[in-house]
Every structure is written in structure tokens, then in C-alpha cells.
Design a protein around this motif. Structure first.
Motif, mmCIF file in Angstrom:
data_model
loop_
_atom_site.group_PDB
_atom_site.id
_atom_site.type_symbol
_atom_site.label_atom_id
_atom_site.label_comp_id
_atom_site.label_asym_id
_atom_site.label_seq_id
_atom_site.Cartn_x
_atom_site.Cartn_y
_atom_site.Cartn_z
ATOM 1 N N TYR A 133 0.815 -1.203 0.000
ATOM 2 C CA TYR A 133 0.000 0.000 0.000
ATOM 3 C C TYR A 133 0.853 1.259 0.000
ATOM 4 O O TYR A 133 1.937 1.293 0.553
ATOM 5 N N LYS A 134 0.322 2.248 -0.690
ATOM 6 C CA LYS A 134 0.921 3.569 -0.756
ATOM 7 C C LYS A 134 0.269 4.437 0.316
ATOM 8 O O LYS A 134 -0.919 4.280 0.583
ATOM 9 N N VAL A 135 1.051 5.338 0.904
ATOM 10 C CA VAL A 135 0.500 6.269 1.891
ATOM 11 C C VAL A 135 0.919 7.693 1.536
ATOM 12 O O VAL A 135 1.960 7.919 0.913
ATOM 13 N N SER A 136 0.087 8.648 1.936
ATOM 14 C CA SER A 136 0.309 10.045 1.572
ATOM 15 C C SER A 136 1.118 10.833 2.609
ATOM 16 O O SER A 136 1.364 12.024 2.410
ATOM 17 N N ASP A 137 1.518 10.190 3.700
ATOM 18 C CA ASP A 137 2.432 10.813 4.650
ATOM 19 C C ASP A 137 3.289 9.710 5.246
ATOM 20 O O ASP A 137 2.925 8.531 5.207
ATOM 21 N N TYR A 138 4.417 10.106 5.797
ATOM 22 C CA TYR A 138 5.347 9.136 6.367
ATOM 23 C C TYR A 138 4.827 8.592 7.691
ATOM 24 O O TYR A 138 4.050 9.244 8.389
ATOM 25 N N TYR A 139 5.276 7.401 8.035
ATOM 26 C CA TYR A 139 4.919 6.820 9.330
ATOM 27 C C TYR A 139 5.438 7.722 10.444
ATOM 28 O O TYR A 139 6.579 8.178 10.421
ATOM 29 N N SER A 140 4.583 7.977 11.421
ATOM 30 C CA SER A 140 4.943 8.811 12.562
ATOM 31 C C SER A 140 4.490 8.112 13.837
ATOM 32 O O SER A 140 3.292 8.090 14.138
ATOM 33 N N PRO A 141 5.406 7.534 14.597
ATOM 34 C CA PRO A 141 5.020 6.816 15.829
ATOM 35 C C PRO A 141 4.215 7.684 16.795
ATOM 36 O O PRO A 141 3.332 7.194 17.482
ATOM 37 N N GLU A 142 4.485 9.001 16.834
ATOM 38 C CA GLU A 142 3.787 9.898 17.746
ATOM 39 C C GLU A 142 2.324 10.091 17.367
ATOM 40 O O GLU A 142 1.511 10.506 18.189
ATOM 41 N N HIS A 143 1.975 9.825 16.118
ATOM 42 C CA HIS A 143 0.609 10.031 15.621
ATOM 43 C C HIS A 143 -0.106 8.719 15.326
ATOM 44 O O HIS A 143 -1.252 8.709 14.901
ATOM 45 N N ASP A 144 0.574 7.612 15.550
ATOM 46 C CA ASP A 144 0.052 6.275 15.244
ATOM 47 C C ASP A 144 -0.995 5.865 16.277
ATOM 48 O O ASP A 144 -0.760 5.967 17.481
ATOM 49 N N CYS A 145 -2.160 5.428 15.811
ATOM 50 C CA CYS A 145 -3.256 5.035 16.698
ATOM 51 C C CYS A 145 -3.922 3.765 16.181
ATOM 52 O O CYS A 145 -3.743 3.377 15.030
ATOM 53 N N GLY A 146 -4.727 3.174 17.044
ATOM 54 C CA GLY A 146 -5.471 1.993 16.636
ATOM 55 C C GLY A 146 -6.780 1.876 17.404
ATOM 56 O O GLY A 146 -6.931 2.431 18.494
ATOM 57 N N ILE A 147 -7.707 1.154 16.803
ATOM 58 C CA ILE A 147 -9.017 0.863 17.403
ATOM 59 C C ILE A 147 -9.184 -0.647 17.416
ATOM 60 O O ILE A 147 -8.789 -1.336 16.465
ATOM 61 N N LEU A 148 -9.785 -1.153 18.455
ATOM 62 C CA LEU A 148 -9.998 -2.586 18.609
ATOM 63 C C LEU A 148 -10.822 -3.142 17.450
ATOM 64 O O LEU A 148 -11.903 -2.637 17.151
ATOM 65 N N TYR A 149 -10.314 -4.186 16.818
ATOM 66 C CA TYR A 149 -10.925 -4.751 15.610
ATOM 67 C C TYR A 149 -12.336 -5.286 15.842
ATOM 68 O O TYR A 149 -13.150 -5.313 14.914
ATOM 69 N N ASN A 150 -12.630 -5.718 17.062
ATOM 70 C CA ASN A 150 -13.945 -6.324 17.337
ATOM 71 C C ASN A 150 -14.795 -5.471 18.277
ATOM 72 O O ASN A 150 -15.646 -5.986 18.999
ATOM 73 N N ASP A 151 -14.603 -4.157 18.231
ATOM 74 C CA ASP A 151 -15.402 -3.233 19.037
ATOM 75 C C ASP A 151 -16.880 -3.436 18.682
ATOM 76 O O ASP A 151 -17.275 -3.236 17.527
ATOM 77 N N PRO A 152 -17.717 -3.825 19.657
ATOM 78 C CA PRO A 152 -19.128 -4.073 19.346
ATOM 79 C C PRO A 152 -19.879 -2.828 18.893
ATOM 80 O O PRO A 152 -20.885 -2.938 18.183
ATOM 81 N N GLU A 153 -19.398 -1.650 19.259
ATOM 82 C CA GLU A 153 -20.060 -0.420 18.811
ATOM 83 C C GLU A 153 -19.940 -0.256 17.294
ATOM 84 O O GLU A 153 -20.836 0.267 16.639
ATOM 85 N N ILE A 154 -18.824 -0.708 16.733
ATOM 86 C CA ILE A 154 -18.633 -0.640 15.278
ATOM 87 C C ILE A 154 -19.315 -1.841 14.621
ATOM 88 O O ILE A 154 -19.998 -1.703 13.617
ATOM 89 N N GLY A 155 -19.110 -3.015 15.179
ATOM 90 C CA GLY A 155 -19.795 -4.219 14.696
ATOM 91 C C GLY A 155 -19.343 -4.721 13.335
ATOM 92 O O GLY A 155 -20.168 -5.136 12.513
ATOM 93 N N ILE A 156 -18.049 -4.736 13.096
ATOM 94 C CA ILE A 156 -17.542 -5.221 11.808
ATOM 95 C C ILE A 156 -17.843 -6.713 11.673
ATOM 96 O O ILE A 156 -17.596 -7.498 12.577
ATOM 97 N N ASP A 157 -18.362 -7.087 10.522
ATOM 98 C CA ASP A 157 -18.678 -8.479 10.211
ATOM 99 C C ASP A 157 -17.483 -9.100 9.478
ATOM 100 O O ASP A 157 -17.516 -9.310 8.273
ATOM 101 N N TRP A 158 -16.412 -9.356 10.226
ATOM 102 C CA TRP A 158 -15.212 -9.953 9.649
ATOM 103 C C TRP A 158 -15.534 -11.383 9.186
ATOM 104 O O TRP A 158 -16.186 -12.118 9.916
ATOM 105 N N PRO A 159 -15.033 -11.802 8.035
ATOM 106 C CA PRO A 159 -15.243 -13.186 7.588
ATOM 107 C C PRO A 159 -14.204 -14.117 8.226
ATOM 108 O O PRO A 159 -13.308 -14.622 7.556
#
Length: 183
Positions: A133-159
Motif C-alpha cells: 500500500y501507498k501512503v500520503s504521509d510518512y509513518y509517525s510513531p507519535e501520531h500512530d493510533c489503533g481501534i480494537l478490531y472487534n469493538d461491538p459499537e462498530i460491529g464489523i462483520d469480519w469473515p
């Protein structure tokens, strides 16, 4: 020539570059700045990333970078197949917290454009999958974030039925949407 299809969330796109094939195989332009710009895709990409997953069931995400180092991502699969997900994390958006998923494969040659303001993740559906994948800005550890993949509020239907999920410690300990710093 590229085919561009809008997905269910604004600005998230499926892109299918044209393949020119014969008995030897095929040739394909996977990115052409002017052609993409003519379709309204005018980001400047500054870094290419690649991941290899030996097993199916490797889940990476949901990742994003905060402003001012937010990234647009143009994702494709070089080998194998993934289910790719984008989650709208723009608080002022009418689709905040909603997600869209798309199967991307080397065989189909399709891509997904995940713009700034969306968390991104994928799960491998085949062994020995390579994602680029291509990205439009460089990786920055200070700005790097994540969200839990199975957060029930989002409810992603992962296969993922029948898959032995493999996550990094960082991804398995990510915060839910409500506990995350967002756009």
C-alpha cells in the motif's frame, strides 16, 4: 484506464486497473498519477509499505495516524486475498463509526482507497498473502493510533469463521472507538 467504484462510505473507493493479457500473462499499470487524478484521486503518495502474512487469519488493524500526519492509503494485494475494512472516525461525519468491507485479491487486481479520517485494517483469507500500500504521509510513531478490531459499537462483520486469528499485541490491546483519540 481504471475503473473506479464508490463504496458505501463517502470517499472510500474500489479501483480496478485495466489488465492487458495474452498467452504469456498480463501487464497492468497499478498506479498512474495523471489517470488517477482524472478520476478525482489526487493525493500525493510518499511511501510504499508491504506486509507478508504466512497464515490465513492474520488480522492487522484497525490503524490510522492523527493529523497533522494523517494518511490516505491505496491498498492492493500482490499475492493471495484479504478482506479489507475502512471505519469512518471523523466525529463530524454523518457516517461516523460506520464501516465498509471489500475483498481484495491478487487475482482480481482490485485496490481500495482509504482516505484520511478512516481507520484501516484487514484479515488474510489465504496463506502467504502479500499486501502493498501507498501512503500520503510518512509513518509517525507519535501520531500512530489503533481501534480494537472487534469493538461491538462498530460491529464489523469480519469473515473469520473457522479462522485461527493472529493479532499483534498492539492490535489485541487497542482501545474501543469511544476510548480512542479521533479526527
Amino acid at each position: 484506464m481504471i475503473e473506479v467504484r464508490a463504496l458505501e462510505l463517502e470517499d472510500v473507493l474500489e479501483i480496478v486497473p485495466r489488465k492487458f493479457g495474452d498467452e504469456r500473462g498480463y501487464f497492468c499499470e497499478t498506479y498512474h498519477r495523471a489517470r488517477y487524478a482524472s478520476q478525482g484521486i489526487a493525493m500525493e503518495f510518499v511511501q510504499d509499505n508491504q506486509s507478508y502474512s504466512a497464515q490465513k487469519g492474520v488480522l492487522r488493524g484497525l490503524h490510522y495516524q492523527l493529523p497533522p500526519r494523517a494518511q490516505d492509503k491505496l491498498v492492493r494485494v500482490l499475492k493471495g486475498r484479504i478482506y479489507d475494512v475502512a471505519v469512518d472516525i471523523r466525529r463530524a461525519s454523518a457516517t461516523f463509526g460506520r464501516w465498509v468491507g471489500l475483498e481484495i485479491s491478487a487475482a482480481k487486481g482490485n485496490q481500495i482507497l482509504v482516505p484520511k479520517g478512516f481507520a484501516h485494517g484487514f484479515v488474510t483469507l489465504e496463506e502467504h498473502t502479500i499486501v502493498s500500500y501507498k501512503v500520503s504521509d510518512y509513518y509517525s510513531p507519535e501520531h500512530d493510533c489503533g481501534i480494537l478490531y472487534n469493538d461491538p459499537e462498530i460491529g464489523i462483520d469480519w469473515p473469520i469463521m473457522g479462522l485461527d486469528l493472529q493479532l499483534s499485541k498492539k492490535d489485541s490491546e487497542a482501545s474501543p472507538l469511544r476510548g480512542s483519540e479521533l479526527f
